[in-house]
Design a protein around this motif. Structure first.
Motif, PDB file in Angstrom:
ATOM      1  N   GLU A  33       0.872  -1.273   0.003  1.00 12.38           N
ATOM      2  CA  GLU A  33       0.073  -0.041  -0.045  1.00 12.38           C
ATOM      3  C   GLU A  33       0.887   1.303   0.007  1.00 12.38           C
ATOM      4  OE1 GLU A  33      -0.821   0.561   4.867  1.00 12.38           O
ATOM      5  OE2 GLU A  33      -2.272  -0.151   3.352  1.00 12.38           O
ATOM      6  N   ASN A  36       0.821   3.194  -3.288  1.00 11.25           N
ATOM      7  CA  ASN A  36      -0.240   3.645  -3.620  1.00 11.25           C
ATOM      8  C   ASN A  36      -0.492   5.146  -3.198  1.00 11.25           C
ATOM      9  OD1 ASN A  36      -3.044   4.159  -4.630  1.00 11.25           O
ATOM     10  ND2 ASN A  36      -3.954   2.290  -3.565  1.00 11.25           N
ATOM     11  N   THR A  38      -3.193   7.045  -3.387  1.00  8.24           N
ATOM     12  CA  THR A  38      -4.229   7.319  -2.652  1.00  8.24           C
ATOM     13  C   THR A  38      -4.441   7.253  -1.396  1.00  8.24           C
ATOM     14  OG1 THR A  38      -5.207   5.293  -3.444  1.00  8.24           O
ATOM     15  CG2 THR A  38      -5.487   7.269  -5.131  1.00  8.24           C
TER      16      THR A  38
END
Length: 532
Positions: A33, A36, A38
């Motif tokens: 993650e 990522n 976002t």
């Protein structure tokens, strides 16, 4: 030594900034993650990347040179995303006293009640001078004799030996399978020399034919690869069978005439009496019909106009004296303009007007004739005379020693001397007329045509002697007798061409006579020449 000229963590004050991560740093750096954007910002990712690089670095100078220390705002992003509250142990470095929970308070109260119920027993034991310990839970069974015995008697399993044995077994099975396949291939009556699908003796096609031959022995039987699909049925007829060949041959014969394709086709005797430009029968039928003018191009619909008797039709071409406009020269008058004759009915101011036709009006610019050619020739001659008048040198050719200079030497003059004519310079005369102390002349020798002229000629080495010898057992092709045929590398340029294109005529070269073989080029190393 490492020096820092700028403070990066001034905004964090003088105290150490403590950040308690909920997971170890290596675990956080392996989480997908963090890539990522976002979920994890770029500043948070950069801080984790720099902290991970600090853990793996060996020298502080490398970290300072590569600017691998995270900034303040990046650390705050990590604390906000993955940080937890800091305990007293993180601050002081020592574990604090455990807090009393509700369960512990309840257990203490129960113990006090039990101690109150057995106060007499405890007092009696205390009066006797002994120390009594009362167990308030069942004893814990912390031994397992069976497991300990299994540990002592357990034999460790040798996985490497098992893998080696399995590998040997698989290798032995592979060798046996390989030998069986080679044996079956050697005993196979169909050779596997042609493996491409476009070849006539392709191996798969021959094996299918052999399979159909074996299956055809069982009558009244249908063979298929799947009982559920009709398309998986085995075809008992070869695509190249004689039956299909005959069918295609009949179809092809219907395309052709019996005499075949002959061009130009021979004419019949009756065709020689017919005019070569005789129209066809269809054209003759059309010519028999009555001719109608503009039958296919009728006159367009227009407004009808009726002229009165003697009224001329409108002419769109401007005319002057029944002449096309512009086809006349400027008008000429009988006399100069006289203003006194204005208004006179018997005398015009300029008299009669004369309109003469322009003879050059209808002359085309494309029909030059002999006049234009003569004019071009005169202009060219005039330009040449003008250029010659501006030349100030005696000769237009560049000469050296009175001779024209070529761009490159002639091959036949390779052995010629550079000096043209007799020597005029004293130094050159001394070289040309040199003598030995004995008085013998030593003339300057003429250079040979080539450095290889006097050497014996030797045939060049055959490069094929260094090549690998041919192995007929590796040849794939075979001739008509069944012998192995090597790959043909020498293909004549006339192969496959019709005879009319390969007819050649060679004129025999007349050999030279001995009288013609005179000169230095015909002399060998063993020969000698007078004066050398």
């Amino acid at each position: 030594d490492v020096e820092f000229h700028e403070r990066l963590y001034t905004s964090l004050n003088v105290d150490l900034k403590k950040i308690n991560l909920r997971d170890p740093l290596p675990v956080l750096c392996r989480m997908p993650e963090i890539y990522n954007r976002t979920k994890v910002s770029s500043d948070c990712f950069e801080a984790l990347h720099r902290l991970h690089a600090i853990r793996k670095a060996n020298r502080l100078a490398e970290l300072a040179q590569q600017s691998m220390f995270p900034l303040v705002h990046q650390l705050l992003q990590v604390e906000s995303k993955y940080g937890e509250s800091i305990s007293m142990e993180d601050i002081c470095g020592e574990a604090s006293a455990p807090r009393r929970t509700l369960a512990r308070k309840t257990r203490v109260m129960e113990d006090s009640h039990m101690m109150a119920a057995g106060a007499d027993t405890v007092q009696a034991a205390t009066a006797a001078g002994g120390h009594t310990t009362e167990r308030r839970k069942a004893p814990t069974d912390s031994t397992n004799p069976v497991f300990e015995k299994s540990l002592r008697e357990r034999q460790p399993q040798d996985y490497l030996a098992e893998q080696v044995e399995a590998l040997e077994t698989v290798r032995r099975e592979f060798e046996e399978t390989k030998v069986a396949k080679e044996t079956a291939r050697a005993l196979d009556p169909v050779s596997a020399e042609f493996t491409y699908s476009g070849q006539k003796l392709q191996y798969t096609g021959l094996k299918k034919a052999e399979m159909r031959k074996n299956l055809a022995r069982e009558k009244g039987t249908h063979f298929t690869h799947s009982k559920d699909f009709l398309s998986a049925a085995i075809s008992m007829v070869d695509d190249e069978s004689n039956f299909l060949k005959q069918g295609r041959q009949v179809t092809r014969e219907n395309w052709k005439t019996k005499r075949g394709f002959v061009y130009p086709a021979p004419k019949k005797p009756s065709e020689f009496y017919v005019h070569p430009h005789k129209p066809t029968e269809a054209r003759i039928e059309i010519l028999k019909e009555e001719w109608i003018e503009n039958e296919l191009h009728p006159k367009p619909v227009e407004r009808e106009m009726t002229l009165k008797d003697g009224q001329p039709d409108f002419n769109c071409l401007p005319a002057s004296g029944k002449m096309v406009f512009g086809g006349l020269e400027p008008p000429r008058f009988e006399r100069p303009y006289d203003n006194n004759n204005l208004g006179s009915s018997t005398r015009l101011p300029r008299g009669s007007m004369y309109l003469d036709k322009d003879p050059e009006f209808f002359r085309s610019v494309h029909l030059c004739g002999e006049g234009l050619a003569k004019e071009k020739e005169e202009n060219k001659k005039r330009e040449e005379e003008l250029w010659q008048s501006k030349v100030v040198v005696d000769d237009l050719d560049f000469k050296v020693g009175g001779f024209n200079v070529r761009d490159r030497p002639v091959q036949l003059e390779k052995a010629s001397d550079i000096l043209q004519g007799k020597a005029q310079k004293i130094s050159i005369k001394m070289v040309r007329n040199a003598r030995l102390p004995s008085g013998k002349k030593v003339p300057l020798r003429q250079p040979p045509y080539s450095m290889f002229t006097r050497a014996e000629y030797s045939d060049p080495r055959d490069f094929t002697e260094d090549l690998r010898a041919d192995d007929p057992t590796t040849y794939t092709a075979k001739d008509l007798t069944g012998q192995p045929l090597n790959f043909k590398t020498h293909i004549h340029r006339s192969l496959g061409k019709p005879k009319s294109q390969i007819i050649e005529s060679h004129t025999r070269i007349k050999p030279m006579s001995e009288a013609e073989k005179v000169g230095e080029r015909w002399m060998r190393s063993g020969s000698s020449r007078e004066g050398l």
